[in-house]
Write a protein that holds these residues in place. Structure first.
Motif, PDB file in Angstrom:
ATOM      1  N   TYR A   1       0.833  -1.204   0.000  1.00  8.69           N
ATOM      2  CA  TYR A   1       0.000   0.000   0.000  1.00  8.69           C
ATOM      3  C   TYR A   1       0.869   1.255   0.000  1.00  8.69           C
ATOM      4  CZ  TYR A   1      -4.175  -2.806   0.728  1.00  8.69           C
ATOM      5  OH  TYR A   1      -5.209  -3.706   0.563  1.00  8.69           O
ATOM      6  N   TYR A   2       1.978   1.184   0.726  1.00  8.44           N
ATOM      7  CA  TYR A   2       2.914   2.315   0.718  1.00  8.44           C
ATOM      8  C   TYR A   2       3.587   2.418  -0.649  1.00  8.44           C
ATOM      9  CZ  TYR A   2       6.451   5.644   2.208  1.00  8.44           C
ATOM     10  OH  TYR A   2       7.244   6.761   2.319  1.00  8.44           O
ATOM     11  N   ALA A   3       3.883   1.269  -1.257  1.00  4.46           N
ATOM     12  CA  ALA A   3       4.433   1.257  -2.619  1.00  4.46           C
ATOM     13  C   ALA A   3       3.455   1.915  -3.591  1.00  4.46           C
ATOM     14  CB  ALA A   3       4.733  -0.175  -3.049  1.00  4.46           C
ATOM     15  N   ALA A   4       2.171   1.601  -3.441  1.00  2.00           N
ATOM     16  CA  ALA A   4       1.143   2.222  -4.286  1.00  2.00           C
ATOM     17  C   ALA A   4       1.099   3.734  -4.053  1.00  2.00           C
ATOM     18  CB  ALA A   4      -0.220   1.605  -3.983  1.00  2.00           C
ATOM     19  N   THR A   5       1.233   4.139  -2.789  1.00  2.12           N
ATOM     20  CA  THR A   5       1.243   5.569  -2.455  1.00  2.12           C
ATOM     21  C   THR A   5       2.392   6.282  -3.149  1.00  2.12           C
ATOM     22  OG1 THR A   5       0.270   5.106  -0.277  1.00  2.12           O
ATOM     23  CG2 THR A   5       1.339   7.241  -0.556  1.00  2.12           C
ATOM     24  N   LEU A   6       3.597   5.684  -3.106  1.00  4.26           N
ATOM     25  CA  LEU A   6       4.764   6.297  -3.747  1.00  4.26           C
ATOM     26  C   LEU A   6       4.606   6.361  -5.261  1.00  4.26           C
ATOM     27  CD1 LEU A   6       7.771   4.821  -1.715  1.00  4.26           C
ATOM     28  CD2 LEU A   6       6.698   7.065  -1.490  1.00  4.26           C
ATOM     29  N   LEU A   7       4.040   5.311  -5.849  1.00  5.60           N
ATOM     30  CA  LEU A   7       3.811   5.311  -7.300  1.00  5.60           C
ATOM     31  C   LEU A   7       2.795   6.384  -7.699  1.00  5.60           C
ATOM     32  CD1 LEU A   7       3.769   1.473  -8.060  1.00  5.60           C
ATOM     33  CD2 LEU A   7       5.524   3.136  -8.738  1.00  5.60           C
TER      34      LEU A   7
ATOM     35  N   LEU B   1       5.220  20.615  -3.566  1.00  5.29           N
ATOM     36  CA  LEU B   1       3.785  20.705  -3.259  1.00  5.29           C
ATOM     37  C   LEU B   1       3.155  19.339  -2.977  1.00  5.29           C
ATOM     38  CD1 LEU B   1       2.591  23.390  -5.844  1.00  5.29           C
ATOM     39  CD2 LEU B   1       2.696  23.637  -3.365  1.00  5.29           C
ATOM     40  N   THR B   2       3.627  18.301  -3.667  1.00  4.19           N
ATOM     41  CA  THR B   2       3.019  16.971  -3.506  1.00  4.19           C
ATOM     42  C   THR B   2       3.740  16.094  -2.486  1.00  4.19           C
ATOM     43  OG1 THR B   2       4.295  16.183  -5.414  1.00  4.19           O
ATOM     44  CG2 THR B   2       2.042  16.916  -5.841  1.00  4.19           C
ATOM     45  N   LEU B   3       4.820  16.610  -1.905  1.00  6.29           N
ATOM     46  CA  LEU B   3       5.592  15.836  -0.933  1.00  6.29           C
ATOM     47  C   LEU B   3       4.773  15.309   0.250  1.00  6.29           C
ATOM     48  CD1 LEU B   3       8.463  14.826  -0.441  1.00  6.29           C
ATOM     49  CD2 LEU B   3       8.908  16.920   0.849  1.00  6.29           C
ATOM     50  N   PRO B   4       3.725  16.026   0.704  1.00  2.00           N
ATOM     51  CA  PRO B   4       2.929  15.487   1.832  1.00  2.00           C
ATOM     52  C   PRO B   4       2.215  14.161   1.563  1.00  2.00           C
ATOM     53  CG  PRO B   4       2.557  17.836   1.593  1.00  2.00           C
ATOM     54  CD  PRO B   4       3.347  17.408   0.393  1.00  2.00           C
ATOM     55  N   ILE B   5       2.104  13.729   0.301  1.00  2.00           N
ATOM     56  CA  ILE B   5       1.364  12.487   0.009  1.00  2.00           C
ATOM     57  C   ILE B   5       1.931  11.295   0.786  1.00  2.00           C
ATOM     58  CG2 ILE B   5       0.734  10.820  -1.787  1.00  2.00           C
ATOM     59  CD1 ILE B   5       0.411  13.181  -3.715  1.00  2.00           C
ATOM     60  N   PRO B   6       3.237  10.965   0.661  1.00  2.00           N
ATOM     61  CA  PRO B   6       3.757   9.841   1.459  1.00  2.00           C
ATOM     62  C   PRO B   6       3.738  10.112   2.958  1.00  2.00           C
ATOM     63  CG  PRO B   6       5.525  10.860   0.170  1.00  2.00           C
ATOM     64  CD  PRO B   6       4.240  11.456  -0.292  1.00  2.00           C
ATOM     65  N   LEU B   7       3.885  11.376   3.337  1.00  2.00           N
ATOM     66  CA  LEU B   7       3.848  11.722   4.773  1.00  2.00           C
ATOM     67  C   LEU B   7       2.450  11.499   5.347  1.00  2.00           C
ATOM     68  CD1 LEU B   7       5.945  15.038   4.688  1.00  2.00           C
ATOM     69  CD2 LEU B   7       6.738  12.727   5.197  1.00  2.00           C
ATOM     70  N   MET B   8       1.425  11.790   4.528  1.00  2.00           N
ATOM     71  CA  MET B   8       0.047  11.567   4.978  1.00  2.00           C
ATOM     72  C   MET B   8      -0.249  10.080   5.151  1.00  2.00           C
ATOM     73  SD  MET B   8      -1.339  14.406   5.608  1.00  2.00           S
ATOM     74  CE  MET B   8      -3.057  13.971   5.745  1.00  2.00           C
ATOM     75  N   TYR B   9       0.397   9.242   4.348  1.00  2.00           N
ATOM     76  CA  TYR B   9       0.246   7.793   4.516  1.00  2.00           C
ATOM     77  C   TYR B   9       0.765   7.381   5.894  1.00  2.00           C
ATOM     78  CZ  TYR B   9       0.611   2.770   3.796  1.00  2.00           C
ATOM     79  OH  TYR B   9       0.473   1.397   3.929  1.00  2.00           O
ATOM     80  N   LYS B  10       1.936   7.910   6.261  1.00  2.00           N
ATOM     81  CA  LYS B  10       2.525   7.598   7.577  1.00  2.00           C
ATOM     82  C   LYS B  10       1.602   8.069   8.701  1.00  2.00           C
ATOM     83  CE  LYS B  10       6.462   6.028   5.997  1.00  2.00           C
ATOM     84  NZ  LYS B  10       6.804   4.614   6.105  1.00  2.00           N
ATOM     85  N   LEU B  11       1.023   9.241   8.525  1.00  2.00           N
ATOM     86  CA  LEU B  11       0.091   9.776   9.515  1.00  2.00           C
ATOM     87  C   LEU B  11      -1.146   8.890   9.604  1.00  2.00           C
ATOM     88  CD1 LEU B  11      -0.678  12.063  11.492  1.00  2.00           C
ATOM     89  CD2 LEU B  11      -1.696  13.263   9.550  1.00  2.00           C
TER      90      LEU B  11
ATOM     91  N   GLN C   1      -3.634  -0.203   6.618  1.00  2.00           N
ATOM     92  CA  GLN C   1      -2.991   0.203   5.377  1.00  2.00           C
ATOM     93  C   GLN C   1      -3.973   0.825   4.377  1.00  2.00           C
ATOM     94  OE1 GLN C   1      -1.331  -3.700   4.641  1.00  2.00           O
ATOM     95  NE2 GLN C   1       0.730  -2.993   5.123  1.00  2.00           N
ATOM     96  N   LYS C   2      -5.176   0.260   4.297  1.00  2.00           N
ATOM     97  CA  LYS C   2      -6.167   0.791   3.343  1.00  2.00           C
ATOM     98  C   LYS C   2      -6.599   2.201   3.736  1.00  2.00           C
ATOM     99  CE  LYS C   2      -7.947  -3.726   1.933  1.00  2.00           C
ATOM    100  NZ  LYS C   2      -9.107  -4.615   1.937  1.00  2.00           N
ATOM    101  N   TYR C   3      -6.835   2.395   5.035  1.00  2.00           N
ATOM    102  CA  TYR C   3      -7.231   3.720   5.508  1.00  2.00           C
ATOM    103  C   TYR C   3      -6.083   4.716   5.359  1.00  2.00           C
ATOM    104  CZ  TYR C   3     -11.391   1.598   7.632  1.00  2.00           C
ATOM    105  OH  TYR C   3     -12.571   0.932   7.844  1.00  2.00           O
ATOM    106  N   ALA C   4      -4.856   4.236   5.550  1.00  2.00           N
ATOM    107  CA  ALA C   4      -3.681   5.097   5.393  1.00  2.00           C
ATOM    108  C   ALA C   4      -3.553   5.558   3.943  1.00  2.00           C
ATOM    109  CB  ALA C   4      -2.424   4.358   5.841  1.00  2.00           C
TER     110      ALA C   4
ATOM    111  N   ALA D   1      -3.750   9.369   2.472  1.00  2.00           N
ATOM    112  CA  ALA D   1      -2.749   9.967   1.582  1.00  2.00           C
ATOM    113  C   ALA D   1      -3.406  10.549   0.333  1.00  2.00           C
ATOM    114  CB  ALA D   1      -1.708   8.927   1.182  1.00  2.00           C
ATOM    115  N   LEU D   2      -4.359   9.818  -0.212  1.00  2.00           N
ATOM    116  CA  LEU D   2      -5.048  10.301  -1.421  1.00  2.00           C
ATOM    117  C   LEU D   2      -5.925  11.503  -1.138  1.00  2.00           C
ATOM    118  CD1 LEU D   2      -6.045   6.895  -3.072  1.00  2.00           C
ATOM    119  CD2 LEU D   2      -4.127   8.381  -3.639  1.00  2.00           C
TER     120      LEU D   2
END
Length: 200
Positions: A82-88, A174-184, A192-195, A199-200
């Motif tokens: 799921y984190y891999a999907a977030t980074l992609l 500007l888009t850097l918070p996307i992976p950070l929001m996953y961690k949050l 993982q799904k909610y994370a 992020a999205l």
């Protein structure tokens, strides 16, 4: 077992220290060289060839400094799909937004919405060739946009000075918070799904 984990931690810390020791001079040299040339202390340093070479060294130092972080993110992505999907998704959005911002009709810098971008480009050119930074083709307009972040971005921009570089840097930030929001999201929901949804 505990002593082994301590050895691993010590090894990682030593490696990180070595990377910092190597990368910091590469980062600092740009500002030293540019300042000496810009202030006319060592005027021969103030030319495009020197600034460009120094900017390339700066960018190499920045990449070197970020290598452990990037490697760590890749390792995390291999363990968590799921984190891999977030980074992609992050990379895809970054590419798409940078592309849309730099192709017609958005590339027309005469548009009102593009005036700031044109001003930045011209001001960077003034900084590189004419020892002027806060002046632009619209007079003192750029003065209200002055920010330390512009000087931090400048050496990266100078590696390949163009609107594509400027817009890509802007979109990446500007888009850097996307992976950070996953961690949050993982910290809040521990799911993982909610994370990913966070992020999205």
């Amino acid at each position: 077992m505990k002593s082994m984990s301590n050895e691993v931690i010590n090894h990682i810390e030593k490696k990180a220290l070595v990377i910092r020791v190597i990368s910091m001079p590469l980062l600092l040299q740009f500002y030293i060289i540019f300042t000496l040339g810009y202030l006319n202390i060592t005027p021969q340093l103030y030319n495009y060839t020197t600034i460009h070479a120094s900017a390339v060294a700066f960018t190499m130092g920045l990449i070197l400094l970020l290598t452990p972080t990037i490697t760590n993110q890749i390792k995390q992505a291999t363990k968590d799909r799921y984190y891999a999907a977030t980074l992609l998704i992050y990379l895809a959005i970054t590419y798409e937004l940078a592309y849309l911002a730099t192709v017609p009709p958005y590339y027309g810098l005469n548009l009102g919405a593009s005036l700031d971008t044109a001003t930045y480009l011209q001001s960077y050119a003034s900084l590189t060739y004419y020892r002027k930074f806060l002046e632009s083709f619209v007079g003192p307009f750029f003065g209200v946009h002055a920010s330390p972040i512009l000087l931090l971005i400048y050496p990266i921009y100078e590696v390949y000075p163009s609107i594509f570089t400027l817009m890509t840097i802007q979109v990446v930030i500007l888009t850097l918070p996307i992976p950070l929001m996953y961690k949050l999201g993982m910290r809040i929901f521990n799911n993982q799904k909610y994370a990913l949804a966070t992020a999205l």
